[in-house]
Structure formats: C-alpha cells, structure tokens
Scaffold this motif. Structure first.
Motif, PDB file in Angstrom:
ATOM      1  N   ASP A 136       6.152  -8.767   1.837  1.00  0.00           N
ATOM      2  CA  ASP A 136       5.498  -9.332   2.754  1.00  0.00           C
ATOM      3  C   ASP A 136       4.149  -9.976   2.576  1.00  0.00           C
ATOM      4  O   ASP A 136       3.697 -10.937   3.091  1.00  0.00           O
ATOM      5  CB  ASP A 136       5.750  -8.616   4.128  1.00  0.00           C
ATOM      6  CG  ASP A 136       6.924  -8.515   4.741  1.00  0.00           C
ATOM      7  OD1 ASP A 136       8.135  -9.366   4.157  1.00  0.00           O
ATOM      8  OD2 ASP A 136       7.428  -7.767   5.690  1.00  0.00           O
ATOM      9  N   ALA A 137       3.547  -9.087   1.870  1.00  0.00           N
ATOM     10  CA  ALA A 137       2.121  -9.430   1.691  1.00  0.00           C
ATOM     11  C   ALA A 137       1.887 -10.403   0.540  1.00  0.00           C
ATOM     12  O   ALA A 137       0.693 -10.730   0.139  1.00  0.00           O
ATOM     13  CB  ALA A 137       1.501  -8.058   1.356  1.00  0.00           C
ATOM     14  N   ASN A 148       1.603  -1.786   6.025  1.00  0.00           N
ATOM     15  CA  ASN A 148       0.845  -3.212   6.049  1.00  0.00           C
ATOM     16  C   ASN A 148      -0.407  -2.888   6.221  1.00  0.00           C
ATOM     17  O   ASN A 148      -1.078  -3.906   5.762  1.00  0.00           O
ATOM     18  CB  ASN A 148       1.587  -4.102   7.532  1.00  0.00           C
ATOM     19  CG  ASN A 148       2.934  -4.238   7.216  1.00  0.00           C
ATOM     20  OD1 ASN A 148       3.424  -4.706   6.237  1.00  0.00           O
ATOM     21  ND2 ASN A 148       3.723  -4.467   8.513  1.00  0.00           N
ATOM     22  N   ASN A 149      -0.769  -1.955   7.069  1.00  0.00           N
ATOM     23  CA  ASN A 149      -2.356  -1.798   6.888  1.00  0.00           C
ATOM     24  C   ASN A 149      -2.822  -1.137   5.370  1.00  0.00           C
ATOM     25  O   ASN A 149      -3.941  -1.947   5.071  1.00  0.00           O
ATOM     26  CB  ASN A 149      -2.912  -0.825   7.926  1.00  0.00           C
ATOM     27  CG  ASN A 149      -2.487  -1.446   9.504  1.00  0.00           C
ATOM     28  OD1 ASN A 149      -2.654  -2.462   9.549  1.00  0.00           O
ATOM     29  ND2 ASN A 149      -2.413  -0.504  10.189  1.00  0.00           N
ATOM     30  N   ALA A 151       6.805  -4.039   2.436  1.00  0.00           N
ATOM     31  CA  ALA A 151       5.514  -4.325   2.588  1.00  0.00           C
ATOM     32  C   ALA A 151       4.896  -5.117   1.532  1.00  0.00           C
ATOM     33  O   ALA A 151       4.107  -5.966   1.811  1.00  0.00           O
ATOM     34  CB  ALA A 151       4.674  -2.933   3.215  1.00  0.00           C
ATOM     35  N   GLY A 164      -1.846  -4.608   2.629  1.00  0.00           N
ATOM     36  CA  GLY A 164      -1.943  -5.823   3.104  1.00  0.00           C
ATOM     37  C   GLY A 164      -2.855  -6.362   2.009  1.00  0.00           C
ATOM     38  O   GLY A 164      -2.797  -7.885   1.841  1.00  0.00           O
ATOM     39  N   ASP A 165      -4.042  -6.063   1.584  1.00  0.00           N
ATOM     40  CA  ASP A 165      -4.532  -6.751   0.779  1.00  0.00           C
ATOM     41  C   ASP A 165      -4.668  -6.789  -0.751  1.00  0.00           C
ATOM     42  O   ASP A 165      -5.272  -7.205  -1.424  1.00  0.00           O
ATOM     43  CB  ASP A 165      -6.285  -6.005   1.043  1.00  0.00           C
ATOM     44  CG  ASP A 165      -6.295  -4.726   0.393  1.00  0.00           C
ATOM     45  OD1 ASP A 165      -5.028  -3.871   0.086  1.00  0.00           O
ATOM     46  OD2 ASP A 165      -7.288  -3.933   0.637  1.00  0.00           O
ATOM     47  N   CYS A 166      -3.141  -6.138  -0.935  1.00  0.00           N
ATOM     48  CA  CYS A 166      -2.680  -6.243  -2.424  1.00  0.00           C
ATOM     49  C   CYS A 166      -3.684  -5.776  -3.498  1.00  0.00           C
ATOM     50  O   CYS A 166      -3.973  -6.158  -4.823  1.00  0.00           O
ATOM     51  CB  CYS A 166      -2.438  -7.519  -2.837  1.00  0.00           C
ATOM     52  SG  CYS A 166      -1.141  -8.169  -1.618  1.00  0.00           S
TER      53      CYS A 166
END
Length: 860
Positions: A343-344, A315-316, A340, A319-321
């Motif tokens: 979710d993002a 996720n870290n 992940a 997360g910013d794709c």
C-alpha cells in the motif's frame, strides 16, 4: 534407563499412563492448533492418554504457566490425585518457566520439551545437561535469525553472482560459525548463488574445517569471537599463463552497503518469549557484522489484537518506506505486513523493501511461492515438534528408555528456509501441512472442520529394514522386536527379515545388498540399514538416486554422514567416551585417568578413548592410554601394572574399559588394586554383578531397542511430511547403568518390553431386555391360547363338530404352535465368553465368566 513404574506382567498397558502437556500457545493461534493436533495424533499412535489444553486467547502468562507446571509436578505419581500424571511435556518461553521445570525435575517428573527454550536447554549447565529435560526438540532461534539476514543479503555480498562483474574478479566463499560452541558449523557458498545454505553438526572444529573448508583450514581454525563472524578466503581467478594460482590470503570481511541502512524486526506486542529475542539477536548481529555496523536494526512490537489495530500500526511504522529489510517473528503478521508494504509502494522503490517471516502456513506459502510477495519463510517443522516429544515421552514412561542427549542438548527441528524459487513445496504438501497431516480414520483438520487434505492410510506405507544381525546374535533380538513394535504403533507395513548365519560375511553382505536393491526398486516409502560393508553403501546410493529416504542404524555412522543419509541411529562412540569422562568425574575423585584400548587397534574403541581423553583434559586431569591384549590375561596385567608403575591399591587412578573382552581381566586386576575406580562400555550379567559389588562405577548401554524402534516413527512421518531432525545422529546411547536392573525391569528387557495388544471392542449383538420381555410375552400368550384351545376341545370332545374336525389333529396343531413359540426361549439365552479373559492380553483364564449363566456342574 529408568525402572520406576515399569510393569511388563503380563505386558505393558500404555492406556494406564497419562502425559500432561503445558504449552505457552493459545487456542486462537493456528500454529499451536496444528502442533496440538500432531501431538494428539501421536498420543493415539502410542495408545496413551494426553492431557493437552491450550491457553485461551489472552490467558497466557509466564507466571500462570509456571504455576501450572509446579501444580502438575506436585501430582506426579500420586495415583489418588485426579490430576495424576506420569510425565510432563512443556515449552520453556522464559526463565520463570525454566525455574518451574527444574522444580518438576527435582521432584522426579520426567520432562520432555519442545519449541521455546533453546538457550535454557542447550550448553553447559543447561536443562539437558543437568538432566532436568530428558528430550527437547526446537529450532535454533538465533541461527534462524542469522539465516534470514544472510538471505536478505544474498546478491549483495562481494563475489556473489549478482555482484560479480567480471570473470577475473575475486570470488569469495563466506562461511560462519553460528553458535559454534554448541557444535554447529555452517557455510554459505557465494559461488553457488548464496541461496544454498547449509548447517551441520560436528564433533569438533577440526572435523568441520576438514569436511567443509579443506582449502582454507587455516582461516577456518581461527577462534571466532563470541558473536557470529564471517571470514573470507579470496582466490584470484585470473588464469595466469602458468596456471599458478596458489596465492591465498585470509582476511576478515566487512560489508559496506551504502543503499542498505535500515532493517526492522517485528514481533507481537506483549508476548514474552525468549525465542523472539534470540531470533532478533541473530538477525541484528549478522546484519551488523556484514555491514560494518552501518545498518540500523530496529525492533517493533505490533499490536495484533485486531486486524484494524494491526493495519493502523503497520501503516504508521512502514508508511515512509525507510526499511529495506523486514523480518517478522511470527507468520500471524505476514498478510497485514505485506499489504502495508505494498500500500505504501515500498516494494517499487529503487531499493525495494524485502520481507521475510518465521513460521509457515498455506497462506504464507502462497505469499512466498505463488504471489512472491514474501521473499522467504523460515520454518521450524511444527508437526515434528508436536509428535516427537509425545512419542518419546510415551516410550519413556512405559519402558524407561530414552534417547541420549546430543552434544548440543537438543534435537533440531529447524531452521529450514523456503524461498520464492523453492520447488520442494508441492500444493499437496502445503495443504496437508496446514491441516496437520490427518491420519485415517480422522478426516478433520486442527479447527475441527473437514480437512482439505485426504487422511493418510498408514497401512499402505511400506518401511523396509536390512541389517547384519543374524539369528544367532542375541544383541539383535531387541532390535527386531522393537522394530515390530514400532511398526505396530505406526500402523505401517514393515518388511524386515533376519538372516541365518552365512558361510562368510561376504555372502551375508551381498545378500543384504540384493535385498536393499529389491526393496528400493519395489517402491518402499523408507528404509533403514546397517552400513557394515562398502557393498552395502553402494546399494544404498542407488536407493538415494531413487529418492528413497534412508537411515542407518548401529553400524556406519561415518559412512552414513559421508553419503548424506538423513539420520544415523546408534551410539556415537566419541560422544559416549566424552560423556563417560564427565560421568566418572561426577562419581569419583581421581588424579589420573586411563583408557584401556585394544592392542590390535579397533577404530570404534579408539573413538571411545579419544572422546574420553577430550573430557579428561577439559577437566584438567592427567590422561593416559594403554593398549592391552584381549586374549592374554597375564600379559594384560603386566602391561597395565608396568604402565602405572606403582604398587598398592592405586587410589587416585581411574580406568575406562573400552571394550567388553577387557572387562574380566580388568575386574581381576581390581582385586589386587582395590583403590582404582573403573567404568566400562557394554552391559552384561558380569557388569551388573560388578556394579552391585562396587567394582564398577557404571557400564554403558547403547540401547539396541531404540536402534530398532526409532526409524519407524521417523520414516513413517517423513513419508508424508518430508520433515526430519537437522541432527544427523539420533543417539541411542550412551545410557549409564549404575545399578543392576530389578526383577521387573530384567523381565521387561528379556521380553523386549511387550506392549499389550489393542483389540477393537467386541459387539456381542445382545438382544435388549425389552425385546426379551416382549418375546416371553408372545410365548406366554401363545402357550395360554394353545392350552385353552386344547381344554375347550377336550371339554367338547363328544360334540359332532369336534369329532368331525379330528381332535387328534387339532391337538397336534395346538401343541405345534407352543413348540414353535418356544423357540423364543433358547434364542433369548445370551452371554459372553465361557471363561473370563485377561483385560490386557485378552487371553482366556480359568475363571468362569459371570455372564455365561452356567455352573461348573452344567459344564461337567
């Protein structure tokens, strides 16, 4: 062929041999549990002991594995050691482990390998070339990374179906040389949608360019740089009025993809494995090459110790794709990574994130094909990696026979790419691959639980064979014997008949063709043939239309490759000549090498000389070729002496005899010129004697036993798994014979390495000792009771009661009861065979059995 420890008297007892497998996998890794299950099944097939224990979770390290290999090497052939082994099966995840493997090889341990270690094994100076590893199967890791990058880029390349805007736009055919120095040649055809990607093995760059790129040979033959490079050949497809479309230009191609700037590679944290590095390098280098180095490619190591830590790290990181392409070095991270990404919301961006992974499982196939959340998976056929090294190691330690190492040094088990639209992966195949394809009577999966995949009853698998080896040709004796042994090992139904001599070859070939059609139309699960005539090739093509897996053996390598058979088992003549050149240079010093070829010109012999020439020229030695008659010794001698043009002992000259008819006159020639060194193709009593006398350095054996044996395990496994090596040629030779076989080995060869039959344990249905004692007790009670009754009757015989009861009748009843009870006595006598049986062959000997409880006098 090795001969150490080979014992065929009276037969080979495989149960007396032990293989030890030291692998870098851990017991909590599903991939390695499946591979281990395949390896253990192979050991059962070969009736050999296999010592295989995966490392406990967190218990693997390079240093520990290297120590284990060295310890195993120290116990090699030490029959007194509790750790006694006959051979070693390893993975090679690092240079530290590779060093330990070389240590084992120097101590004479036969080493077979799999999975990790491609770079350490292949190429010049690799473990295969120096003989440290006798057999190795693995995926070309770098090629797998390149394949992944190419698939990510599908539709983004100029000229591909998605990016082509008009019919008059240039159509680009891209092709690449992934590690071409190793003999690989590949192509991606954008005109066919890019997704169809091929990789093949070729003997030379010329062969590759001629076969796959005939229209652009000029560009194809250009020497590519050390890293993977793409070339393009742009054909203007505008239909000119005169149809003139001959203008062709060759340009280096670089892609500038503005929307694709970030790519990521993820591997497990702390797992040191050269395979991960090579996958990354292939992936990164291909992306950089294709994007003119405008794409940034990161490598992220993910902590997979717990699901929570994995999810948190992903996720870290995601997360910013920012990443458009994500390639996973292991499928263990697939579910968490896909979650992940989703979710993002990265999968819904204008430039959606694409995710691919290495390795497959039922879970991964669901993500690729069922839910389409993964774009692809790159497989390395872990089932094949499990069974093949064990099978071939068992064959080697019991016969001394081993496959010749191919030019690239290993047999490729991948890469094979499965995409979302792949139709070859059925539900049954997915399930059974996850359960390691259990074989009856085993009904358990790799985890020890009942398998969801029905076990395979191999007795229902039918393998057919059709070859031109007639009954009068003794060369084929070993082929037929080996095929029968292979069928016995695999437990399959073999249909392999041998023809009597025919009036002509044409009749023989037509009979073979009819047999091939009969087998294929009858529904065989696999077929092996010798492609000795075009009429046979035509019959095989019909089998291919019926989806019958077909391999060729012995004859027809070029035809087999041309029509796309799965494998050819035999000696590739040019490879044999090439290896002969280096072998000769290794064994002797000379300034000029000559290949003796047939005057009439035979293609097979010419291929041997061509390979020899290539090796000699690489060594920087002067080369010559002399064509000589095979039926005129006087002309033979005159031609060779005239060609060399000097007298004396011919020191500094080396001669390769390319055909067996040329051996006798060549050995006579050596008597007049003892300084010349010679090697020959083919083996016989004459070559064995010449080797012992020092007249020949070596003779080349094509090992017909392997030509008969190898198709059986490959076709049997493929009938269920659909897995084959990527190499077309499975090379049975060359095997260099540098000393005549000892008496034991000669006996084994003459009898085609007979394996002791395995009989099920016999249940003699012995009565337990307690029951025998109980029976004796009942008899004693009955005998005592009858005796007392008779005694009482005699004592009271004058009484009216006894006299009225007929004492004679009472006596008969009492005696009858004793006789009836006495039947217990003979029924309690039990034993085995009268004479001892040989523990291996189970044949009766002349030694009396200790269990018969009889003496010679009783027998007489």
């Amino acid at each position: 062929m090795a001969s150490n420890g080979i014992d065929c008297d009276p037969c080979i007892d495989r149960r007396a041999h032990t293989l030890k497998a030291i692998l870098h996998g851990t017991s909590d890794d599903v991939f390695w549990r499946k591979l281990s299950a395949s390896a253990r099944q192979s050991a059962l097939d070969m009736r050999i002991r296999l010592d295989l224990e995966l490392y406990p979770p967190g218990g693997f390290s390079d240093e520990r594995m290297a120590r284990d290999i060295r310890r195993a090497a120290d116990s090699y052939s030490d029959a007194e050691s509790v750790d006694f082994i006959d051979g070693l099966i390893v993975t090679i995840p690092s240079a530290t482990v590779a060093s330990a493997v070389r240590y084992a090889a120097k101590r004479g341990v036969p080493v077979f390998g799999l999975n990790s270690g491609y770079d350490d094994v292949s190429g010049r100076g690799g473990l295969a070339e120096d003989g440290s590893v006798l057999f190795f199967t693995a995926m070309n890791e770098r090629m797998g990374g390149e394949m992944a990058a190419d698939y990510f880029l599908r539709g983004l390349l100029p000229g591909s179906q998605e990016s082509q805007e008009s019919s008059d736009q240039d159509v680009t055919e891209y092709f690449y040389y992934p590690d071409f120095s190793m003999g690989f040649c590949g192509r991606v055809s954008s005109g066919r949608g890019f997704g169809e990607l091929g990789v093949a093995l070729f003997q030379s760059k010329e062969e590759c360019c001629d076969k796959w790129f005939p229209s652009i040979q000029e560009a194809c033959l250009l020497e590519p740089p050390s890293n993977s490079t793409e070339y393009s050949n742009k054909h203007n497809t505008t239909n000119n009025e005169g149809g003139d479309n001959n203008a062709t230009t060759f340009t280096r191609n670089r892609l500038d993809l503005e929307s694709y700037t970030q790519a990521l590679y993820i591997s497990p944290l702390g797992e040191k494995n050269s395979a991960y590095q090579q996958r990354f390098h292939g992936y990164r280098d291909r992306l950089l090459e294709s994007t003119n180095s405008s794409m940034n490619v990161d490598w992220f190591e993910l902590n997979i110790s717990t699901p929570e830590s994995m999810a948190r790290s992903l996720n870290n990181e995601l997360g910013d794709c920012k990443y458009q392409f994500i390639l996973l070095g292991s499928s263990r991270m697939a579910v968490a990574t896909v979650k992940a990404v989703r979710d993002a919301g990265c999968h819904t961006n204008d430039v959606p994130t694409k995710v691919g992974t290495f390795d497959t499982s039922e879970e991964v196939f669901d993500l690729v094909i069922a839910t389409r959340q993964l774009d692809f998976a790159v497989d390395q056929y872990n089932h094949m990696q499990g069974w093949a090294p064990v099978h071939f190691a068992a064959l080697y330690v019991t016969t001394g026979i081993v496959l010749s190492s191919p030019p690239e040094g290993l047999y490729l088990s991948g890469p094979v790419l499965y995409s979302q639209d792949d139709t070859s992966v059925t539900d049954t195949l997915r399930t059974c691959a996850d359960e390691a394809f259990p074989v009856c009577p085993n009904t358990l999966g790799p985890d020890g639980n009942p398998s969801k995949c029905p076990c395979s009853d191999r007795s229902k698998i039918v393998i057919g064979g059709v070859v031109h080896g007639i009954t009068s040709d003794t060369f084929w004796d070993a082929v037929f014997a080996a095929a029968a042994q292979g069928a016995d090992d695999m437990g399959v139904d073999l249909r392999f008949d041998r023809y009597e001599p025919q009036e002509s070859n044409e009749i023989l070939f037509r009979k073979m063709s009819a047999k091939i059609l009969s087998l294929c139309q009858g529904g065989v699960d696999g077929l092996f043939v010798s492609l000795s005539d075009p009429v046979i090739v035509d019959a095989v093509k019909i089998c291919q239309e019926l989806d019958v897996p077909v391999m060729s053996i012995n004859a027809g390598f070029a035809e087999s490759e041309e029509i796309g058979l799965i494998h050819h088992v035999g000696m590739v003549e040019s490879n044999a000549g090439y290896q002969a050149g280096f072998k000769m240079a290794e064994m002797a010093t000379f300034d000029k090498a000559i290949c003796l070829n047939y005057e009439s010109g035979i293609a097979v012999v010419q291929q041997r000389c061509d390979g020899f020439r290539e090796a000699i020229e690489e060594l920087g030695i002067e080369y010559g070729e002399v064509r000589v008659p095979d039926d005129n010794e006087a002309r033979f001698k005159n031609i060779v002496e005239t060609e060399i043009g000097k007298t004396g002992d011919w020191s500094g000259y080396a001669i390769l005899i390319a055909g067996s008819p040329l051996i006798p006159p060549s050995l006579d020639l050596k008597k007049d010129h003892p300084g010349v060194v010679m090697g020959s193709f083919d083996t016989s009593d004459l070559t064995n004697k010449a080797i012992d006398n020092g007249d020949l350095l070596f003779a080349i054996d094509q090992q017909p036993y392997l030509q008969g044996y190898i198709p059986l395990p490959i076709l049997t496994h493929a009938a269920r798994t659909k897995q084959f090596f990527l190499n077309h040629a499975i090379e049975s030779g060359p095997s260099f014979v540098t000393s005549s076989p000892n008496e034991e080995l000669a006996k084994c060869v003459a009898e085609s390495f007979p394996v002791c039959p395995e009989y099920p344990p016999e249940d003699y249905n012995y009565i337990s000792e307690s029951l025998i004692i109980l029976g004796y007790t009942f008899f004693a009670i009955q005998a005592l009771a009858s005796s007392l009754a008779i005694a009482w009757m005699v004592y009271n015989r004058k009484t009216n009661v006894v006299r009225a009861s007929q004492p004679e009748f009472l006596s008969l009843v009492a005696i009858g009861c004793v006789i009836f009870a006495a039947t217990i006595l003979p029924l309690s006598v039990q034993s085995g065979y009268r004479f001892e049986r040989n523990a291996l062959t189970f044949l009766e000997t002349e030694t009396l059995s200790k269990d018969t409880q009889v003496t010679k006098e009783m027998i007489c």
